[in-house]
Design an enzyme around this catalytic site. Sequence first.
Site, PDB file in Angstrom:
ATOM      1  N   HIS A  56      54.868  44.455  33.626  1.00 39.41           N
ATOM      2  CA  HIS A  56      55.658  45.061  34.708  1.00 39.41           C
ATOM      3  C   HIS A  56      56.640  46.070  34.127  1.00 39.41           C
ATOM      4  O   HIS A  56      57.315  45.765  33.133  1.00 39.41           O
ATOM      5  CB  HIS A  56      56.402  43.950  35.469  1.00 39.41           C
ATOM      6  CG  HIS A  56      57.161  44.432  36.649  1.00 39.41           C
ATOM      7  ND1 HIS A  56      56.565  44.769  37.842  1.00 39.41           N
ATOM      8  CD2 HIS A  56      58.486  44.661  36.809  1.00 39.41           C
ATOM      9  CE1 HIS A  56      57.497  45.186  38.697  1.00 39.41           C
ATOM     10  NE2 HIS A  56      58.660  45.115  38.097  1.00 39.41           N
ATOM     11  N   SER A  61      58.339  44.298  30.875  1.00 38.72           N
ATOM     12  CA  SER A  61      58.230  42.838  30.769  1.00 38.72           C
ATOM     13  C   SER A  61      56.781  42.381  30.830  1.00 38.72           C
ATOM     14  O   SER A  61      55.963  42.997  31.524  1.00 38.72           O
ATOM     15  CB  SER A  61      58.976  42.168  31.942  1.00 38.72           C
ATOM     16  OG  SER A  61      60.307  42.623  32.031  1.00 38.72           O
ATOM     17  N   ASP A 121      56.021  39.062  40.717  1.00 37.24           N
ATOM     18  CA  ASP A 121      56.732  39.377  39.460  1.00 37.24           C
ATOM     19  C   ASP A 121      57.825  38.354  39.174  1.00 37.24           C
ATOM     20  O   ASP A 121      58.892  38.691  38.655  1.00 37.24           O
ATOM     21  CB  ASP A 121      57.358  40.779  39.549  1.00 37.24           C
ATOM     22  CG  ASP A 121      56.286  41.841  39.803  1.00 37.24           C
ATOM     23  OD1 ASP A 121      56.546  42.762  40.606  1.00 37.24           O
ATOM     24  OD2 ASP A 121      55.186  41.716  39.237  1.00 37.24           O
ATOM     25  N   ARG A 139      41.773  37.343  51.728  1.00 37.73           N
ATOM     26  CA  ARG A 139      42.297  37.432  50.355  1.00 37.73           C
ATOM     27  C   ARG A 139      41.759  36.259  49.542  1.00 37.73           C
ATOM     28  O   ARG A 139      41.428  36.405  48.365  1.00 37.73           O
ATOM     29  CB  ARG A 139      43.831  37.432  50.380  1.00 37.73           C
ATOM     30  CG  ARG A 139      44.477  37.636  49.022  1.00 37.73           C
ATOM     31  CD  ARG A 139      46.005  37.641  49.104  1.00 37.73           C
ATOM     32  NE  ARG A 139      46.502  38.799  49.814  1.00 37.73           N
ATOM     33  CZ  ARG A 139      46.790  39.965  49.218  1.00 37.73           C
ATOM     34  NH1 ARG A 139      46.588  40.120  47.914  1.00 37.73           N
ATOM     35  NH2 ARG A 139      47.257  40.984  49.908  1.00 37.73           N
ATOM     36  N   ASN A 154      50.869  39.319  33.407  1.00 38.05           N
ATOM     37  CA  ASN A 154      51.057  40.587  34.095  1.00 38.05           C
ATOM     38  C   ASN A 154      52.088  41.399  33.333  1.00 38.05           C
ATOM     39  O   ASN A 154      53.042  40.853  32.785  1.00 38.05           O
ATOM     40  CB  ASN A 154      51.545  40.354  35.530  1.00 38.05           C
ATOM     41  CG  ASN A 154      51.660  41.659  36.307  1.00 38.05           C
ATOM     42  OD1 ASN A 154      50.881  42.579  36.102  1.00 38.05           O
ATOM     43  ND2 ASN A 154      52.644  41.734  37.175  1.00 38.05           N
TER      44      ASN A 154
HETATM   45  C1  GRF Z   1      51.986  49.953  34.561  1.00 38.60           C
HETATM   46  O1  GRF Z   1      53.328  50.363  34.313  1.00 38.60           O
HETATM   47  C2  GRF Z   1      51.999  48.554  35.084  1.00 38.60           C
HETATM   48  O2  GRF Z   1      52.994  47.728  34.537  1.00 38.60           O
HETATM   49  C3  GRF Z   1      52.306  48.797  36.538  1.00 38.60           C
HETATM   50  O3  GRF Z   1      51.567  49.935  36.889  1.00 38.60           O
HETATM   51  C4  GRF Z   1      51.377  50.717  35.714  1.00 38.60           C
HETATM   52  C5  GRF Z   1      49.905  50.864  35.529  1.00 38.60           C
HETATM   53  O4  GRF Z   1      49.668  51.936  34.731  1.00 38.60           O
HETATM   54  N1  GRF Z   1      51.933  47.651  37.345  1.00 38.60           N
HETATM   55  P1  GRF Z   1      48.183  52.132  34.129  1.00 38.60           P
HETATM   56  O5  GRF Z   1      47.207  51.919  35.283  1.00 38.60           O
HETATM   57  O6  GRF Z   1      48.013  51.089  33.040  1.00 38.60           O
HETATM   58  O7  GRF Z   1      48.189  53.527  33.603  1.00 38.60           O
END
Ligand code: GRF
Length: 194
Positions: free
Chosen positions: A107, A134, A143, A63, A105
């Site tokens: 979420h 968020s 997160d 990673r 990020n």
């Molecule tokens: C979004 O809701 C993001 O917050 C979450 O996964 C979803 C991704 O959707 N981590 P997309 O790939 O932008 O359509």
Amino acid sequence: LRLVVLISGGGSNLRALLDASDDAEFPARVVAIGADRDAEGLAHAEEFGIPSFVVPFNAFDSREAWGDELVDQLRQWQADLVILSGFMRLLPPRAVEALSPALLNTHPAYLPEFPGAHAVRDALAAGVAQTGASVIIVDHGVDSGPIVAQRRVPVLPGDTEGRLHDRIKLVERELLVDVVLDIANGQLDLTTLA
Ligand code: GRF
């Protein structure tokens, strides 16, 4: 403001940022789109004529090595702000150190409620009347970083995971565009939040 957006999936939230940054008035540009795999959302890059790059997680033996390559790519693009939007990988500590706090990020929940990769499903299972969206600064947890912006989203009777997630994504996109605007206009300084 030079943005690089990282995705793993369909990139529907990325698309909203591309639409916003397509407006000459918008004080930020998505200069490149990156992914940890051959994400279908990379098609948006092609459509908007924006360079894209893939740093395949599975092509590295750790990673950390993957994270180092990702940071190297981001440096080459001289990203002022990196946005994880549907990026389904945890960044290794060295990468978070190198990028944060200019590392956001989005979420699909009202953090700290429902962290993790199944936030929408978890909210539905919990039977809550409202959840949310968020935008946070990425830290070393999952997160768990400082909340930059968030808004409540109602759960409606008969909601499926997909329908609720679509409703949440609409709010995620608004939050993302607003946050990018505030940062670009100097109204929001991420270093004071971190
Ligand atoms: C979004 O809701 C993001 O917050 C979450 O996964 C979803 C991704 O959707 N981590 P997309 O790939 O932008 O359509």
